[in-house]
Design a protein around this motif. Structure first.
Motif, mmCIF file in Angstrom:
data_model
loop_
_atom_site.group_PDB
_atom_site.id
_atom_site.type_symbol
_atom_site.label_atom_id
_atom_site.label_comp_id
_atom_site.label_asym_id
_atom_site.label_seq_id
_atom_site.Cartn_x
_atom_site.Cartn_y
_atom_site.Cartn_z
ATOM 1 N N GLU A 143 0.819 -1.209 0.000
ATOM 2 C CA GLU A 143 0.000 0.000 0.000
ATOM 3 C C GLU A 143 0.854 1.261 0.000
ATOM 4 O OE1 GLU A 143 -3.055 2.648 -0.078
ATOM 5 O OE2 GLU A 143 -3.103 0.485 -0.487
ATOM 6 N N LEU A 144 1.830 1.331 0.902
ATOM 7 C CA LEU A 144 2.615 2.561 1.035
ATOM 8 C C LEU A 144 3.663 2.711 -0.068
ATOM 9 C CD1 LEU A 144 3.077 2.769 4.904
ATOM 10 C CD2 LEU A 144 1.460 4.003 3.454
ATOM 11 N N PHE A 145 4.445 1.666 -0.334
ATOM 12 C CA PHE A 145 5.427 1.746 -1.418
ATOM 13 C C PHE A 145 4.726 1.958 -2.758
ATOM 14 C CE2 PHE A 145 8.554 -1.273 0.985
ATOM 15 C CZ PHE A 145 8.827 -0.260 1.889
ATOM 16 N N GLY A 146 3.539 1.345 -2.892
ATOM 17 C CA GLY A 146 2.830 1.408 -4.163
ATOM 18 C C GLY A 146 2.027 2.669 -4.379
ATOM 19 N N THR A 147 1.867 3.490 -3.338
ATOM 20 C CA THR A 147 1.128 4.748 -3.484
ATOM 21 C C THR A 147 2.016 5.946 -3.149
ATOM 22 O OG1 THR A 147 0.264 4.527 -1.220
ATOM 23 C CG2 THR A 147 -1.107 3.686 -3.014
ATOM 24 N N GLN A 148 2.618 5.943 -1.962
ATOM 25 C CA GLN A 148 3.452 7.065 -1.544
ATOM 26 C C GLN A 148 4.884 6.960 -2.045
ATOM 27 O OE1 GLN A 148 1.722 9.519 0.030
ATOM 28 N NE2 GLN A 148 0.035 8.093 -0.356
ATOM 29 N N GLY A 149 5.338 5.718 -2.271
ATOM 30 C CA GLY A 149 6.717 5.509 -2.706
ATOM 31 C C GLY A 149 7.601 5.010 -1.579
ATOM 32 N N TYR A 150 8.663 4.319 -1.928
ATOM 33 C CA TYR A 150 9.587 3.748 -0.934
ATOM 34 C C TYR A 150 10.213 4.831 -0.070
ATOM 35 C CZ TYR A 150 13.679 1.277 0.916
ATOM 36 O OH TYR A 150 14.643 0.746 1.749
ATOM 37 N N ALA A 151 10.716 5.893 -0.691
ATOM 38 C CA ALA A 151 11.426 6.940 0.047
ATOM 39 C C ALA A 151 10.522 7.664 1.032
ATOM 40 C CB ALA A 151 12.041 7.940 -0.930
ATOM 41 N N ALA A 152 9.224 7.701 0.731
ATOM 42 C CA ALA A 152 8.278 8.427 1.587
ATOM 43 C C ALA A 152 7.567 7.515 2.577
ATOM 44 C CB ALA A 152 7.252 9.153 0.717
ATOM 45 N N SER A 153 8.105 6.323 2.765
ATOM 46 C CA SER A 153 7.459 5.354 3.666
ATOM 47 C C SER A 153 8.431 4.888 4.740
ATOM 48 C CB SER A 153 6.949 4.154 2.857
ATOM 49 O OG SER A 153 6.066 4.556 1.845
ATOM 50 N N PRO A 154 8.611 5.673 5.804
ATOM 51 C CA PRO A 154 9.529 5.284 6.876
ATOM 52 C C PRO A 154 9.007 4.081 7.654
ATOM 53 C CG PRO A 154 8.289 7.232 7.507
ATOM 54 C CD PRO A 154 7.972 6.975 6.067
ATOM 55 N N ILE A 155 9.892 3.476 8.401
ATOM 56 C CA ILE A 155 9.546 2.270 9.155
ATOM 57 C C ILE A 155 8.381 2.526 10.108
ATOM 58 C CG2 ILE A 155 10.378 0.712 10.968
ATOM 59 C CD1 ILE A 155 13.101 0.752 9.537
ATOM 60 N N GLU A 156 8.376 3.669 10.773
ATOM 61 C CA GLU A 156 7.311 3.962 11.723
ATOM 62 C C GLU A 156 5.945 3.962 11.047
ATOM 63 O OE1 GLU A 156 10.053 5.688 11.328
ATOM 64 O OE2 GLU A 156 11.141 5.275 13.207
ATOM 65 N N ARG A 157 5.880 4.511 9.842
ATOM 66 C CA ARG A 157 4.612 4.559 9.124
ATOM 67 C C ARG A 157 4.199 3.163 8.657
ATOM 68 N NH1 ARG A 157 3.152 8.671 4.132
ATOM 69 N NH2 ARG A 157 0.892 8.265 4.123
ATOM 70 N N LEU A 158 5.172 2.378 8.235
ATOM 71 C CA LEU A 158 4.887 0.997 7.837
ATOM 72 C C LEU A 158 4.327 0.205 9.014
ATOM 73 C CD1 LEU A 158 8.117 0.412 5.745
ATOM 74 C CD2 LEU A 158 5.794 0.224 4.826
ATOM 75 N N CYS A 159 4.907 0.428 10.186
ATOM 76 C CA CYS A 159 4.442 -0.281 11.375
ATOM 77 C C CYS A 159 3.024 0.125 11.746
ATOM 78 C CB CYS A 159 5.387 -0.020 12.539
ATOM 79 S SG CYS A 159 7.022 -0.785 12.344
ATOM 80 N N THR A 160 2.737 1.418 11.649
ATOM 81 C CA THR A 160 1.388 1.896 11.937
ATOM 82 C C THR A 160 0.389 1.289 10.957
ATOM 83 O OG1 THR A 160 2.225 3.986 12.830
ATOM 84 C CG2 THR A 160 -0.082 3.932 12.108
ATOM 85 N N GLU A 161 0.739 1.293 9.681
ATOM 86 C CA GLU A 161 -0.141 0.734 8.644
ATOM 87 C C GLU A 161 -0.358 -0.762 8.856
ATOM 88 O OE1 GLU A 161 -2.460 0.807 5.092
ATOM 89 O OE2 GLU A 161 -1.587 2.485 6.217
ATOM 90 N N GLY A 162 0.710 -1.458 9.280
ATOM 91 C CA GLY A 162 0.616 -2.902 9.473
ATOM 92 C C GLY A 162 0.126 -3.318 10.846
#
Length: 217
Positions: free
Chosen positions: A36-55
């Motif tokens: 979701e995040l890499f595919g919409t916001q992009g890898y560079a704009a998806s820090p670990i903290e945001r990935l954890c919140t999303e997951g």
């Protein structure tokens, strides 16, 4: 002793799930978050903290399951492309009686239908994975050589049967993969009205290249 075994069982099967099952669930949630995040916001704009919140997991669990954001990206793309290869092999089994040019074109279509299932997967597989780090580039090259090797072997076998002309098929296979990657990138990045590229157009173009490159003459 029985009491000790019961306590151990409870610790290992919290909520009816084993520790391995819970880890698998966390990993799957991370992969879904990454898509979701890499595919919409992009890898560079998806820090670990945001990935954890999303997951819905903790940062501690992130490092335990993945170790790094690079590793998560590789795991996601590997999951998608492995499914794509499997689908292409299934299609290949059904078109074995067809000319090699048809086999290759149909397998490419099957592969792209998985990797470009939606805009997120296409963006991750063909745009966001590029230039991230040397580790990711090493993985990309390894995957590229694996797939090109499969294509080259099919062509070599066809040439041995006299169906197509002999040539250096490893370079041909890499050229086809390069064309697929470039066209898929345009599929993702071209947004101006009237200039969009469709999956059918990509497949038709690859089929043309394959027919020309694998001619019997």
């Amino acid at each position: 002793m029985a009491r000790q075994r019961d306590d151990t069982s409870i610790r290992r099967n919290y909520g009816g799930l084993s520790s391995e099952e819970r880890a698998a669930q966390r990993r799957e949630r991370l992969l879904e978050a990454a898509l979701e995040l890499f595919g919409t916001q992009g890898y560079a704009a998806s820090p670990i903290e945001r990935l954890c919140t999303e997951g819905g997991i903790s940062t501690r669990s992130f490092y335990e399951e993945m170790g790094s954001r690079e590793a998560l990206l590789i795991a996601l793309v590997d999951q998608i492309t492995s499914r794509a290869v499997q689908r292409a092999l299934e299609v290949l089994a059904n078109v074995r009686d067809q000319p090699l040019t048809v086999q290759v074109a149909e397998c490419v279509r099957a592969y792209l239908e998985v990797t470009c299932h939606d805009r997120r997967s296409a963006k991750v597989c063909y745009v966001e994975v590029i230039g991230v780090s040397s580790a990711v580039e090493d993985w990309r090259r390894e995957k590229r050589l694996l797939i090109s090797g499969m294509l080259a072997r099919e062509a070599e076998q066809s040439a041995a049967r006299g169906e197509i002309a002999e040539r250096r098929f490893d370079l041909f296979a890499l050229a086809i993969i390069g064309a697929i990657n470039s066209l898929a990138q345009e599929l993702v990045q071209t947004t101006d009205p009237g200039t969009e590229i469709t999956l059918d157009e990509i497949c038709d173009e690859i089929a043309y290249l394959v027919n020309y490159g694998l001619s019997a003459s």
